[in-house]
Design a protein around this motif. Structure first.
Motif, PDB file in Angstrom:
ATOM      1  N   ARG A  63       0.833  -1.214   0.000  1.00 34.10           N
ATOM      2  CA  ARG A  63       0.000   0.000   0.000  1.00 34.10           C
ATOM      3  C   ARG A  63       0.863   1.258   0.000  1.00 34.10           C
ATOM      4  NH1 ARG A  63      -5.144   0.734   1.332  1.00 34.10           N
ATOM      5  NH2 ARG A  63      -4.450   2.542   2.495  1.00 34.10           N
ATOM      6  N   GLU A  64       1.999   1.213   0.741  1.00 32.61           N
ATOM      7  CA  GLU A  64       2.889   2.389   0.741  1.00 32.61           C
ATOM      8  C   GLU A  64       3.467   2.618  -0.649  1.00 32.61           C
ATOM      9  OE1 GLU A  64       5.836   2.069   3.876  1.00 32.61           O
ATOM     10  OE2 GLU A  64       4.193   1.690   5.281  1.00 32.61           O
ATOM     11  N   LEU A  65       3.905   1.535  -1.285  1.00 33.25           N
ATOM     12  CA  LEU A  65       4.411   1.662  -2.663  1.00 33.25           C
ATOM     13  C   LEU A  65       3.302   2.186  -3.566  1.00 33.25           C
ATOM     14  CD1 LEU A  65       6.377  -1.664  -3.268  1.00 33.25           C
ATOM     15  CD2 LEU A  65       7.321   0.646  -3.174  1.00 33.25           C
ATOM     16  N   ALA A  66       2.094   1.659  -3.348  1.00 31.58           N
ATOM     17  CA  ALA A  66       0.949   2.026  -4.177  1.00 31.58           C
ATOM     18  C   ALA A  66       0.655   3.525  -4.078  1.00 31.58           C
ATOM     19  CB  ALA A  66      -0.278   1.218  -3.745  1.00 31.58           C
ATOM     20  N   ALA A  67       0.731   4.062  -2.854  1.00 33.31           N
ATOM     21  CA  ALA A  67       0.394   5.481  -2.648  1.00 33.31           C
ATOM     22  C   ALA A  67       1.340   6.381  -3.423  1.00 33.31           C
ATOM     23  CB  ALA A  67       0.428   5.808  -1.162  1.00 33.31           C
ATOM     24  N   GLU A  68       2.583   5.921  -3.632  1.00 33.94           N
ATOM     25  CA  GLU A  68       3.523   6.742  -4.395  1.00 33.94           C
ATOM     26  C   GLU A  68       3.227   6.694  -5.897  1.00 33.94           C
ATOM     27  OE1 GLU A  68       7.475   5.687  -3.121  1.00 33.94           O
ATOM     28  OE2 GLU A  68       6.798   6.010  -1.054  1.00 33.94           O
ATOM     29  N   LEU A  69       2.502   5.691  -6.316  1.00 37.33           N
ATOM     30  CA  LEU A  69       2.244   5.530  -7.761  1.00 37.33           C
ATOM     31  C   LEU A  69       1.005   6.296  -8.238  1.00 37.33           C
ATOM     32  CD1 LEU A  69       3.057   1.742  -7.847  1.00 37.33           C
ATOM     33  CD2 LEU A  69       4.280   3.481  -9.167  1.00 37.33           C
TER      34      LEU A  69
END
Ligand code: ATP
Length: 320
Positions: free
Chosen positions: A155-161
């Motif tokens: 989810r953290e990676l996702a939020a940056e995308l």
């Protein structure tokens, strides 16, 4: 990365609809503050990820590198290069787990991951197709590369995308705030039947927000009626409560959307709304049978009409 084992993973990833969307003020970072109720819908893209070790060097250093390539088929035109959100997600995951990009002709050629994306979600249409593909890549490659990252890290990676990517990793029904990346699952009963009216013209999300700032009116709409309808599984109440602050801006840029929404309402939809930043228009039907009748009644108004169900789950993984 746990190990380099050849394999194939196929992920089906659903699109999203905004059952409620209120656009607040512009933040210091230039984004708008949002309050939105998101639900995943059965219209989906499919991402196939194949790990090919056949050309990889046996040198231990090769394990630290990975080749990556993408092919795309299906409906709509999307970038196939590094701008594609599925590839950007794959690169983000590689850097998180410490895999370098293979150097063409390098001494220690690594394995290659081949991604193949089949698009069914309309492109630049307010259904988060790109975000869904990014979520599919994170979930698929987490499996394929045996990275074993938990959902919180994903989810953290996702939020940056992108702002819809964290929701797309989870699916279901959620209330999102901030720029949309802060999500909490909400209780939703029942199954909803939608007619998805697709228009080939694309609307760029930033352009719709600019039009909103110019012509939209600030509302103080609250998501309570939508949340209450979802809690009780009341399709009629949901139809009446659907709300999207961006609808005025999307209709300003594409005036034909007014007639499209009205056609759905006149043909008996419980509610009709522009999806996110548009131009897709959604009509809510009372039943599966009504959805078929509604789709037939409005077919000539749209470039393509689909029937879909919500809520769908999150990305669905099948190892092959
Ligand atoms: P948003 O999530 O901002 O509401 P959208 O749902 O309206 O966007 P998308 O289908 O995500 O629209 O496309 C937005 C843009 O992202 C398009 O202009 C497209 O060129 C680009 N894009 C990059 N990768 C992809 C992808 N895998 N699928 C679809 N669009 C992509």
């Amino acid at each position: 990365m746990g190990g380099v084992v050849p394999g194939r993973v196929r992920v089906r990833v659903p699109a999203k609809v905004n059952l409620f969307l209120r656009v607040g003020g512009v933040r210091e970072d230039g984004y708008h503050d949002l309050v939105t109720v998101l639900q995943s819908i059965s219209l989906h893209d499919t991402l196939l990820a194949v790990l090919d070790v056949s050309g990889a060097s046996a040198h231990p250093a090769a394990r630290r590198f990975m080749g990556l390539c993408l092919t795309v088929d299906g409906l709509g035109a999307v970038p196939t290069g590094e701008d594609n959100l599925a590839l950007r997600a794959a690169r983000a995951l590689m850097s998180q787990v410490g895999i370098g990009t293979d150097r063409a002709g390098g001494q220690h050629e690594g394995p290659v991951t081949r991604l193949h994306l089949t698009k069914r979600i309309p492109v630049a249409a307010g259904m988060a197709g790109g975000s869904a593909d990014a979520a599919a890549a994170l979930v698929a490659l987490n499996h394929l590369w045996q990275a074993e990252l938990d959902r919180d890290v994903l989810r953290e990676l996702a939020a940056e995308l992108g702002s819809d990517v964290p929701f797309c990793v989870a699916g279901g029904t959620a209330l999102a705030t901030g720029t949309g990346t802060s999500t909490a699952q909400v209780l939703a009963r029942g199954t909803y039947h939608w007619v998805v009216g697709v228009t080939d013209a694309e609307l760029s999300t930033p352009e719709v927000y600019r039009a909103h700032d110019a012509v939209g009116t600030a509302t103080d709409a609250q998501p309570d009626a939508v949340l209450q309808a979802l809690r009780t599984g009341d399709a009629e109440a949901l139809g009446a409560a659907l709300h999207n602050d961006l609808e005025v801006a999307a209709m300003h840029l594409l005036p034909e959307l007014v007639a499209k929404r009205d056609a759905l309402l006149q043909a008996g939809a419980l509610g009709a709304i522009v999806s996110g930043s548009g131009p897709t228009v959604l009509g809510l039907a009372a039943s599966a049978q009504e959805a078929v009748a509604l789709a037939a009644a409005v077919e000539s108004m749209f470039d393509r009409v689909e029937i879909a169900l919500s809520p769908a789950g999150g990305p669905e993984v099948a190892s092959e």
